[in-house]
Scaffold this motif. Structure first.
Motif, mmCIF file in Angstrom:
data_model
loop_
_atom_site.group_PDB
_atom_site.id
_atom_site.type_symbol
_atom_site.label_atom_id
_atom_site.label_comp_id
_atom_site.label_asym_id
_atom_site.label_seq_id
_atom_site.Cartn_x
_atom_site.Cartn_y
_atom_site.Cartn_z
ATOM 1 N N PHE A 84 0.842 -1.190 0.000
ATOM 2 C CA PHE A 84 0.000 0.000 0.000
ATOM 3 C C PHE A 84 0.875 1.236 0.000
ATOM 4 C CE2 PHE A 84 -2.613 -3.251 1.982
ATOM 5 C CZ PHE A 84 -3.805 -3.115 1.286
ATOM 6 N N GLU A 85 0.584 2.166 -0.900
ATOM 7 C CA GLU A 85 1.277 3.447 -0.880
ATOM 8 C C GLU A 85 0.682 4.284 0.243
ATOM 9 O OE1 GLU A 85 2.140 7.448 -3.527
ATOM 10 O OE2 GLU A 85 1.157 5.747 -4.488
ATOM 11 N N VAL A 86 1.556 4.855 1.067
ATOM 12 C CA VAL A 86 1.128 5.720 2.169
ATOM 13 C C VAL A 86 1.794 7.078 2.017
ATOM 14 C CG1 VAL A 86 0.689 3.799 3.757
ATOM 15 C CG2 VAL A 86 2.953 4.881 3.722
ATOM 16 N N ASP A 87 1.228 8.062 2.695
ATOM 17 C CA ASP A 87 1.756 9.419 2.579
ATOM 18 C C ASP A 87 2.976 9.663 3.456
ATOM 19 O OD1 ASP A 87 0.227 9.195 4.890
ATOM 20 O OD2 ASP A 87 -0.588 11.212 4.740
ATOM 21 N N ASP A 88 3.115 8.923 4.571
ATOM 22 C CA ASP A 88 4.217 9.150 5.506
ATOM 23 C C ASP A 88 4.566 7.834 6.187
ATOM 24 O OD1 ASP A 88 5.907 9.851 7.618
ATOM 25 O OD2 ASP A 88 4.810 11.682 8.073
ATOM 26 N N VAL A 89 5.523 7.107 5.623
ATOM 27 C CA VAL A 89 5.868 5.784 6.130
ATOM 28 C C VAL A 89 6.438 5.850 7.553
ATOM 29 C CG1 VAL A 89 8.206 5.593 5.172
ATOM 30 C CG2 VAL A 89 6.795 3.539 5.433
ATOM 31 N N ASP A 90 7.129 6.933 7.908
ATOM 32 C CA ASP A 90 7.657 7.074 9.276
ATOM 33 C C ASP A 90 6.512 7.186 10.281
ATOM 34 O OD1 ASP A 90 10.674 7.318 8.929
ATOM 35 O OD2 ASP A 90 9.947 8.830 7.520
ATOM 36 N N ALA A 91 5.522 7.998 9.966
ATOM 37 C CA ALA A 91 4.375 8.165 10.853
ATOM 38 C C ALA A 91 3.598 6.857 10.977
ATOM 39 C CB ALA A 91 3.471 9.291 10.348
ATOM 40 N N TRP A 92 3.449 6.141 9.866
ATOM 41 C CA TRP A 92 2.748 4.863 9.911
ATOM 42 C C TRP A 92 3.498 3.857 10.772
ATOM 43 C CZ3 TRP A 92 -1.996 3.335 9.109
ATOM 44 C CH2 TRP A 92 -2.824 4.123 8.327
ATOM 45 N N ALA A 93 4.823 3.775 10.626
ATOM 46 C CA ALA A 93 5.613 2.835 11.438
ATOM 47 C C ALA A 93 5.445 3.148 12.922
ATOM 48 C CB ALA A 93 7.080 2.875 11.028
ATOM 49 N N ALA A 94 5.513 4.418 13.283
ATOM 50 C CA ALA A 94 5.344 4.824 14.686
ATOM 51 C C ALA A 94 3.933 4.495 15.171
ATOM 52 C CB ALA A 94 5.629 6.316 14.836
ATOM 53 N N HIS A 95 2.935 4.754 14.343
ATOM 54 C CA HIS A 95 1.536 4.479 14.693
ATOM 55 C C HIS A 95 1.328 2.984 14.937
ATOM 56 C CE1 HIS A 95 -2.852 4.589 14.473
ATOM 57 N NE2 HIS A 95 -2.796 3.684 13.513
ATOM 58 N N LEU A 96 1.846 2.164 14.038
ATOM 59 C CA LEU A 96 1.679 0.716 14.164
ATOM 60 C C LEU A 96 2.380 0.190 15.419
ATOM 61 C CD1 LEU A 96 2.141 -0.203 10.420
ATOM 62 C CD2 LEU A 96 0.013 -0.342 11.730
ATOM 63 N N LYS A 97 3.599 0.665 15.674
ATOM 64 C CA LYS A 97 4.309 0.255 16.892
ATOM 65 C C LYS A 97 3.525 0.648 18.133
ATOM 66 C CE LYS A 97 8.789 1.179 15.146
ATOM 67 N NZ LYS A 97 10.128 1.704 15.392
ATOM 68 N N ALA A 98 2.972 1.854 18.140
ATOM 69 C CA ALA A 98 2.193 2.327 19.296
ATOM 70 C C ALA A 98 0.949 1.464 19.516
ATOM 71 C CB ALA A 98 1.794 3.791 19.101
ATOM 72 N N LYS A 99 0.421 0.898 18.442
ATOM 73 C CA LYS A 99 -0.763 0.026 18.533
ATOM 74 C C LYS A 99 -0.385 -1.425 18.843
ATOM 75 C CE LYS A 99 -4.196 2.770 17.256
ATOM 76 N NZ LYS A 99 -5.364 2.994 18.064
ATOM 77 N N GLY A 100 0.930 -1.695 18.981
ATOM 78 C CA GLY A 100 1.384 -3.051 19.283
ATOM 79 C C GLY A 100 1.425 -3.976 18.089
ATOM 80 N N VAL A 101 1.417 -3.415 16.880
ATOM 81 C CA VAL A 101 1.469 -4.217 15.658
ATOM 82 C C VAL A 101 2.914 -4.656 15.417
ATOM 83 C CG1 VAL A 101 1.106 -4.184 13.155
ATOM 84 C CG2 VAL A 101 -0.535 -3.049 14.666
ATOM 85 N N ARG A 102 3.089 -5.932 15.181
ATOM 86 C CA ARG A 102 4.430 -6.489 14.960
ATOM 87 C C ARG A 102 4.927 -6.121 13.558
ATOM 88 N NH1 ARG A 102 5.888 -12.911 15.159
ATOM 89 N NH2 ARG A 102 8.088 -12.690 14.630
ATOM 90 N N LEU A 103 6.095 -5.514 13.510
ATOM 91 C CA LEU A 103 6.712 -5.125 12.240
ATOM 92 C C LEU A 103 7.924 -6.000 11.960
ATOM 93 C CD1 LEU A 103 6.700 -1.233 12.650
ATOM 94 C CD2 LEU A 103 4.981 -2.666 11.529
ATOM 95 N N ILE A 104 8.190 -6.246 10.695
ATOM 96 C CA ILE A 104 9.437 -6.905 10.299
ATOM 97 C C ILE A 104 10.562 -5.883 10.323
ATOM 98 C CG2 ILE A 104 10.643 -8.015 8.369
ATOM 99 C CD1 ILE A 104 7.936 -9.353 7.677
ATOM 100 N N ASP A 105 10.263 -4.679 9.851
ATOM 101 C CA ASP A 105 11.231 -3.582 9.831
ATOM 102 C C ASP A 105 10.903 -2.635 10.979
ATOM 103 O OD1 ASP A 105 12.410 -4.343 7.238
ATOM 104 O OD2 ASP A 105 10.449 -3.771 6.453
ATOM 105 N N GLU A 106 11.828 -2.457 11.889
ATOM 106 C CA GLU A 106 11.598 -1.551 13.014
ATOM 107 C C GLU A 106 11.565 -0.092 12.579
ATOM 108 O OE1 GLU A 106 10.658 -2.092 16.227
ATOM 109 O OE2 GLU A 106 10.350 -4.102 15.445
ATOM 110 N N SER A 107 12.222 0.206 11.470
ATOM 111 C CA SER A 107 12.165 1.552 10.899
ATOM 112 C C SER A 107 12.202 1.411 9.373
ATOM 113 C CB SER A 107 13.320 2.416 11.411
ATOM 114 O OG SER A 107 14.551 1.843 11.060
#
Length: 137
Positions: free
Chosen positions: A82-105
């Motif tokens: 999915f194309e997003v407008d701000d990948v940094d903001a999305w990564a921070a948002h997902l981490k704050a929601k407890g979503v497991r990421l493969i890439d921490e940043s």
């Protein structure tokens, strides 16, 4: 923050050349080049539809995620991006929601994009990539 569109589908075929022939010569999608992303151990061929792409994924190493995918599941759609407008903001948002990421940043992806992958355990089994396209010069 918003999701803009489906950027692309990452497809891992057993026979990359046969798949490339199908998408280009049979479906008539425009070939948009290819590149190797050494960090991800993948060679990618791009085919453009009107508003999204197909990326044919080919392993460059036996220990690449694509080689492991093909071994475990066979040919198929490996991820949806999915194309997003701000990948940094999305990564921070997902981490704050407890979503497991493969890439921490976010990291560099094909086509000079910035990407982050979300672990399939957090999405019901689907590998999801968030992509921020390169800003126009």
């Amino acid at each position: 923050m918003k999701v803009i569109r489906i950027s692309h589908l990452g497809v891992a075929p057993k026979d990359n050349m046969a798949a490339a022939h199908f998408f280009s010569n049979i479906l008539g999608l425009s070939a948009q080049g290819e590149e190797t992303v050494a960090e991800q151990k993948v060679h990618v061929r791009f085919f453009q539809a009107e508003n999204s792409r197909i990326e044919l994924l080919e392993a460059t190493s036996a220990d690449s995620p694509i080689a492991k995918f093909l071994e475990a599941k066979g040919s198929g759609i490996q991820h949806v991006a999915f194309e997003v407008d701000d990948v940094d903001a999305w990564a921070a948002h997902l981490k704050a929601k407890g979503v497991r990421l493969i890439d921490e940043s976010p990291r560099l992806g094909a086509h000079d994009t910035r990407i982050v992958f979300i672990h399939p355990a957090a999405t019901g089994g689907v590998l999801v990539e968030l992509v921020q396209e390169k800003s126009p010069a």
